[in-house]
Design a protein around this motif. Structure first.
Motif, short mmCIF file in Angstrom:
data_model
loop_
_atom_site.label_atom_id
_atom_site.label_comp_id
_atom_site.label_asym_id
_atom_site.label_seq_id
_atom_site.Cartn_x
_atom_site.Cartn_y
_atom_site.Cartn_z
N SER A 179 0.84 -1.19 0.00
CA SER A 179 0.00 0.00 0.00
C SER A 179 0.87 1.24 0.00
O SER A 179 1.84 1.34 0.75
N ILE A 180 0.50 2.18 -0.81
CA ILE A 180 1.23 3.44 -0.91
C ILE A 180 0.35 4.53 -0.34
O ILE A 180 -0.82 4.68 -0.72
N GLU A 181 0.93 5.26 0.61
CA GLU A 181 0.18 6.35 1.24
C GLU A 181 0.10 7.51 0.28
O GLU A 181 1.08 7.88 -0.37
N ILE A 182 -1.06 8.07 0.17
CA ILE A 182 -1.29 9.21 -0.71
C ILE A 182 -1.18 10.48 0.13
O ILE A 182 -1.90 10.66 1.12
N SER A 183 -0.28 11.34 -0.24
CA SER A 183 -0.08 12.58 0.51
C SER A 183 -0.94 13.70 -0.09
O SER A 183 -1.34 13.65 -1.23
#
Length: 156
Positions: free
Chosen positions: A151-155
């Motif tokens: 999972s990639i955190e969306i900033s």
């Protein structure tokens, strides 16, 4: 040529040798057999070694019917380029001086079958066993790795 001879489906893993005599009755070659004793039986021993190849989730399994062949007369080898080779020799019955043969249908002679193994084959772990005239060669398969999801955190 397909491993399952009942099918016309091309099998890219097979390295079977083409048999120009497949499908012909032995009597068709009677004149050839008379001129070259043993020709028909040599050809049929080579061509009639039937092998089933089944794939399970864990392994590729090869089964060959080899009645009358001792395990010492069979060789199972894997070449560097993932080619499984099953070979051997079915011994000819001893002929006595006073014997009169009426019919010889059982084949004798050398046999050889080759199969290209797929990428997932663990060639260093091949096992072979022989029971009641049936050779079973088991080639374990590599476990299929499922791609990991990260999972990639969306900033923002």
């Amino acid at each position: 040529m397909s491993i399952i001879r009942r099918s016309n489906v091309f099998d890219p893993f097979s390295l079977d040798v083409w048999d120009p005599f497949q499908g012909y009755p032995f009597d068709t070659f009677s004149s050839l057999a008379e001129s070259r004793p043993g020709f028909v039986s040599e050809t049929s021993a080579f061509a009639n070694t039937r092998i089933d190849w089944k794939e399970t989730p864990e392994a590729h399994i090869f089964k060959a019917d080899l009645p009358g062949v001792k395990k010492e007369e069979v060789k199972v080898e894997v070449e560097e380029d993932r080619v499984l080779q099953i070979s051997g020799e079915r011994s000819k019955e001893k002929e006595e001086k006073n014997d009169k043969w009426h019919r010889v249908e059982r084949s004798s002679g050398k046999f050889l079958r080759r199969f290209r193994l797929p990428e997932d084959a663990k060639v260093e772990q091949v096992k072979a066993s022989m029971e009641n005239g049936v050779l079973t060669v088991t080639v374990p398969k590599e476990a299929v790795k499922k791609p990991e999801m990260k999972s990639i955190e969306i900033s923002g």
